[in-house]
Design a protein around this motif. Structure first.
Motif, PDB file in Angstrom:
ATOM      1  N   UNK A 134      87.175  39.820  -5.118  1.00  0.00           N
ATOM      2  CA  UNK A 134      87.076  40.896  -4.143  1.00  0.00           C
ATOM      3  C   UNK A 134      86.048  41.955  -4.548  1.00  0.00           C
ATOM      4  N   UNK A 135      85.668  41.985  -5.826  1.00  0.00           N
ATOM      5  CA  UNK A 135      84.685  42.950  -6.302  1.00  0.00           C
ATOM      6  C   UNK A 135      83.276  42.356  -6.322  1.00  0.00           C
ATOM      7  N   UNK A 136      83.137  41.119  -5.939  1.00  0.00           N
ATOM      8  CA  UNK A 136      81.828  40.454  -5.986  1.00  0.00           C
ATOM      9  C   UNK A 136      81.245  40.347  -4.580  1.00  0.00           C
ATOM     10  N   UNK A 137      80.087  39.740  -4.495  1.00  0.00           N
ATOM     11  CA  UNK A 137      79.468  39.554  -3.180  1.00  0.00           C
ATOM     12  C   UNK A 137      80.062  38.357  -2.437  1.00  0.00           C
ATOM     13  N   UNK A 138      81.068  37.700  -3.010  1.00  0.00           N
ATOM     14  CA  UNK A 138      81.718  36.562  -2.371  1.00  0.00           C
ATOM     15  C   UNK A 138      83.016  36.943  -1.684  1.00  0.00           C
ATOM     16  N   UNK A 139      83.311  38.230  -1.613  1.00  0.00           N
ATOM     17  CA  UNK A 139      84.570  38.650  -0.992  1.00  0.00           C
ATOM     18  C   UNK A 139      84.546  38.355   0.504  1.00  0.00           C
ATOM     19  N   UNK A 140      85.720  38.252   1.125  1.00  0.00           N
ATOM     20  CA  UNK A 140      85.775  37.980   2.566  1.00  0.00           C
ATOM     21  C   UNK A 140      85.073  39.072   3.360  1.00  0.00           C
ATOM     22  N   UNK A 141      84.479  38.698   4.468  1.00  0.00           N
ATOM     23  CA  UNK A 141      83.704  39.648   5.261  1.00  0.00           C
ATOM     24  C   UNK A 141      84.577  40.707   5.913  1.00  0.00           C
ATOM     25  N   UNK A 142      85.873  40.451   6.034  1.00  0.00           N
ATOM     26  CA  UNK A 142      86.766  41.433   6.657  1.00  0.00           C
ATOM     27  C   UNK A 142      87.025  42.634   5.744  1.00  0.00           C
ATOM     28  N   UNK A 143      86.705  42.536   4.460  1.00  0.00           N
ATOM     29  CA  UNK A 143      86.925  43.635   3.526  1.00  0.00           C
ATOM     30  C   UNK A 143      85.641  44.423   3.336  1.00  0.00           C
ATOM     31  N   UNK A 144      85.779  45.737   3.248  1.00  0.00           N
ATOM     32  CA  UNK A 144      84.611  46.571   2.974  1.00  0.00           C
ATOM     33  C   UNK A 144      84.850  47.351   1.678  1.00  0.00           C
ATOM     34  N   UNK A 145      83.900  48.199   1.307  1.00  0.00           N
ATOM     35  CA  UNK A 145      84.008  48.947   0.046  1.00  0.00           C
ATOM     36  C   UNK A 145      85.188  49.906   0.056  1.00  0.00           C
ATOM     37  N   UNK A 146      85.538  50.440   1.205  1.00  0.00           N
ATOM     38  CA  UNK A 146      86.680  51.359   1.275  1.00  0.00           C
ATOM     39  C   UNK A 146      87.998  50.647   0.985  1.00  0.00           C
ATOM     40  N   UNK A 147      88.096  49.380   1.384  1.00  0.00           N
ATOM     41  CA  UNK A 147      89.335  48.625   1.158  1.00  0.00           C
ATOM     42  C   UNK A 147      89.610  48.391  -0.324  1.00  0.00           C
ATOM     43  N   UNK A 148      88.560  48.258  -1.114  1.00  0.00           N
ATOM     44  CA  UNK A 148      88.776  47.985  -2.541  1.00  0.00           C
ATOM     45  C   UNK A 148      88.538  49.231  -3.395  1.00  0.00           C
ATOM     46  N   UNK A 149      88.549  50.408  -2.774  1.00  0.00           N
ATOM     47  CA  UNK A 149      88.340  51.650  -3.512  1.00  0.00           C
ATOM     48  C   UNK A 149      89.588  52.509  -3.601  1.00  0.00           C
ATOM     49  N   UNK A 150      90.695  52.088  -3.013  1.00  0.00           N
ATOM     50  CA  UNK A 150      91.932  52.871  -3.118  1.00  0.00           C
ATOM     51  C   UNK A 150      92.530  52.691  -4.509  1.00  0.00           C
ATOM     52  N   UNK A 151      93.434  53.573  -4.881  1.00  0.00           N
ATOM     53  CA  UNK A 151      94.063  53.469  -6.198  1.00  0.00           C
ATOM     54  C   UNK A 151      94.830  52.167  -6.367  1.00  0.00           C
ATOM     55  N   UNK A 152      95.310  51.597  -5.280  1.00  0.00           N
ATOM     56  CA  UNK A 152      96.082  50.357  -5.361  1.00  0.00           C
ATOM     57  C   UNK A 152      95.206  49.135  -5.575  1.00  0.00           C
ATOM     58  N   UNK A 153      93.913  49.232  -5.262  1.00  0.00           N
ATOM     59  CA  UNK A 153      93.076  48.041  -5.312  1.00  0.00           C
ATOM     60  C   UNK A 153      91.796  48.209  -6.115  1.00  0.00           C
TER      61      UNK A 153
END
Length: 189
Positions: A134-153
């Motif tokens: 999820x932190x690479x350029x191979x993550x699903x297109x439905x996820x953006x930078x905001x989705x993986x920037x919360x404290x939970x992720x």
């Protein structure tokens, strides 16, 4: 048969206690010819046999007598030390969900009897890790930078935890814990 382990010291640690076990066993086999059964079989219609009948009985009994070596006893009882208070280290990994088990509920939520209802106030826990993809350029297109920037992720770096000057931005594997207590859900790192 006897298995006797001799400890190096009188202090044995939890989980690696020496044993002095004895196994007693008896194995028996009895076989005899029974001509009566042959004559009885010959009385059945269309059966004529000359083969002798045999009766065989086999049995096995075993008993384990557990014990401990004499030099591991303290006043006649086996003693195991949880901590020897001499600077020894035993590694207990709390990161794995396999190292955890259900505990009793808090006293405030006990109903007074020992039924299953007393555990209804227990927290619900979920261990999880965020896949590095999820932190690479191979993550699903439905996820953006905001989705993986919360404290939970978000990705956790060594500098975030130890506040040290490290030349490279290196991350390390983290386990996340989500828990819910009476409909109040929280997440912890």
């Amino acid at each position: 048969m006897n298995l006797n382990e001799k400890p190096l010291t009188q202090k044995s640690n939890y989980g690696i206690e020496p044993v002095n076990n004895t196994i007693f066993g008896l194995n028996s086999n009895f076989s005899t010819e029974v001509p009566f059964l042959t004559r009885l079989a010959n009385k059945l219609p269309n059966i004529d046999t000359d083969v002798p009948s045999n009766l065989s009985v086999r049995g096995e009994v075993a008993f384990l007598s557990p014990g401990s070596p004499k030099n591991a006893d303290f006043q006649g009882e086996t003693t195991t030390y949880l901590d020897d208070f001499e600077g020894a280290q035993s590694l207990i990994d709390i990161r794995s969900f396999l190292g955890w088990s259900m505990a009793s509920p808090p006293l405030e939520y006990m109903t007074g009897n020992n039924s299953l209802e007393s555990g209804y106030g227990r927290a619900k826990m979920a261990w999880y890790t965020v896949d590095p993809i999820f932190y690479s350029n191979q993550r699903p297109s439905a996820l953006n930078d905001n989705d993986i920037s919360t404290n939970e992720t978000r990705r956790i770096y060594i500098q975030d935890v130890f506040n040290q000057d490290v030349s490279a931005r290196t991350d390390f594997s983290t386990k996340y814990l989500g828990y819910c207590i009476l409909s109040k859900c929280k997440r912890a790192l």
